[in-house]
Design a protein around this motif. Structure first.
Motif, short mmCIF file in Angstrom:
data_model
loop_
_atom_site.label_atom_id
_atom_site.label_comp_id
_atom_site.label_asym_id
_atom_site.label_seq_id
_atom_site.Cartn_x
_atom_site.Cartn_y
_atom_site.Cartn_z
N GLU A 72 -28.98 -39.63 -25.73
CA GLU A 72 -30.17 -39.27 -25.38
C GLU A 72 -31.01 -39.86 -24.21
O GLU A 72 -31.57 -39.48 -23.16
N GLN A 73 -29.61 -40.37 -23.58
CA GLN A 73 -29.38 -40.37 -22.07
C GLN A 73 -31.25 -41.03 -20.84
O GLN A 73 -31.99 -41.66 -20.77
N ALA A 74 -30.62 -42.67 -22.12
CA ALA A 74 -31.41 -43.97 -21.32
C ALA A 74 -32.55 -43.74 -20.59
O ALA A 74 -31.04 -43.03 -19.37
N HIS A 75 -33.68 -43.52 -19.48
CA HIS A 75 -34.67 -43.52 -18.54
C HIS A 75 -34.28 -45.09 -18.57
O HIS A 75 -34.87 -46.00 -18.32
N ARG A 76 -33.39 -44.81 -16.77
CA ARG A 76 -32.85 -46.21 -16.36
C ARG A 76 -34.07 -46.93 -15.20
O ARG A 76 -34.53 -47.89 -14.95
N GLY A 77 -35.05 -45.67 -14.96
CA GLY A 77 -36.01 -45.79 -14.08
C GLY A 77 -37.60 -46.56 -14.87
O GLY A 77 -38.60 -46.34 -13.30
N LEU A 78 -37.52 -46.99 -14.97
CA LEU A 78 -39.04 -47.11 -16.53
C LEU A 78 -39.28 -48.91 -16.02
O LEU A 78 -39.00 -49.09 -14.97
N THR A 79 -40.40 -48.99 -15.77
CA THR A 79 -41.44 -50.18 -15.85
C THR A 79 -40.02 -51.31 -17.25
O THR A 79 -39.81 -52.34 -16.57
N ARG A 80 -39.86 -50.91 -18.21
CA ARG A 80 -39.38 -51.28 -19.30
C ARG A 80 -38.79 -50.64 -19.91
O ARG A 80 -39.43 -49.52 -20.70
N LEU A 81 -37.62 -51.13 -20.51
CA LEU A 81 -36.34 -50.40 -21.70
C LEU A 81 -36.17 -51.15 -22.91
O LEU A 81 -35.94 -52.40 -22.25
N LEU A 82 -36.37 -51.02 -23.47
CA LEU A 82 -36.37 -52.28 -25.02
C LEU A 82 -35.11 -51.36 -25.64
O LEU A 82 -35.53 -50.29 -25.83
N ARG A 83 -33.97 -52.44 -26.20
CA ARG A 83 -33.64 -51.71 -26.85
C ARG A 83 -33.28 -52.34 -28.00
O ARG A 83 -33.43 -53.83 -28.22
#
Length: 186
Positions: A72-83
């Motif tokens: 899904e091509q994770a968005h790397r420019g977010l305030t926060r990305l929780l994996r």
């Protein structure tokens, strides 16, 4: 400030009105001081919504299982990305980080997430408001079907009434915010 969990497509659909509605919702969320939690993708309507919230000065949290980070091509420019480890953890985390739920047009994943959140509300696992953004009548057939389940005795009117629908982001947020605001005590 409230956090809205938004379920929507990782595709853009074939009508630009869907993408426009996602961007309008992003502008409205940020303008009202709300933050966004969503599935964490940078593609499709998901990415457009996240980008719009951030461009308007809002905060965005994405939640994505490890196995979907590349797909899904994770968005790397977010305030926060929780994996997280799996889809169950994704949905639980998104629900835990939100005060309300919104579904925009999307596919089977969007519908599955919507119905799980609504079922959790019905079972008393949360009391957060849930809304559908019925852009271009996308959800009208579903709403007609749900009204039929009430008429046929499979769904009570109060449960159906808990699923809010509106044609525009402004109308939907107005209705959801009313449900977020505690009633005055007499």
């Amino acid at each position: 400030m409230s956090t809205f969990c938004v379920y929507l497509g990782s595709r853009t659909g074939n009508d630009t009105a869907f993408l426009d509605a996602a961007r309008q919702l992003g502008d409205e969320l940020a303008a009202r001081g709300h933050s966004l939690v969503y599935g964490g993708a940078r593609v499709g309507m998901m990415g457009a919504l996240a980008d719009q919230v951030m461009a308007a000065g809002g905060e965005v949290t994405g939640v994505m299982p490890d196995h979907l980070v590349e797909r899904e091509q994770a968005h790397r420019g977010l305030t926060r990305l929780l994996r997280v480890r799996n889809m169950h953890e994704r949905k639980a985390s998104m629900a835990a980080h939100s005060d309300a739920f919104i579904a925009l047009p999307g596919g089977i994943g969007t519908l599955e997430e919507l119905f799980e959140a609504w079922t959790w509300q019905y079972l008393g696992l949360h009391d957060k408001p849930i809304g559908l953004l019925d852009t271009q009548g996308f959800y009208t057939p579903l709403l007609t079907f749900l009204d039929g389940t009430v008429e046929r005795g499979f769904l009570d009117r109060a449960t159906r009434a808990n699923l809010i629908d509106a044609a525009t982001p402004t109308e939907l947020l107005d209705a959801l915010e009313q449900r977020l605001t505690p009633s005055p005590v007499n």
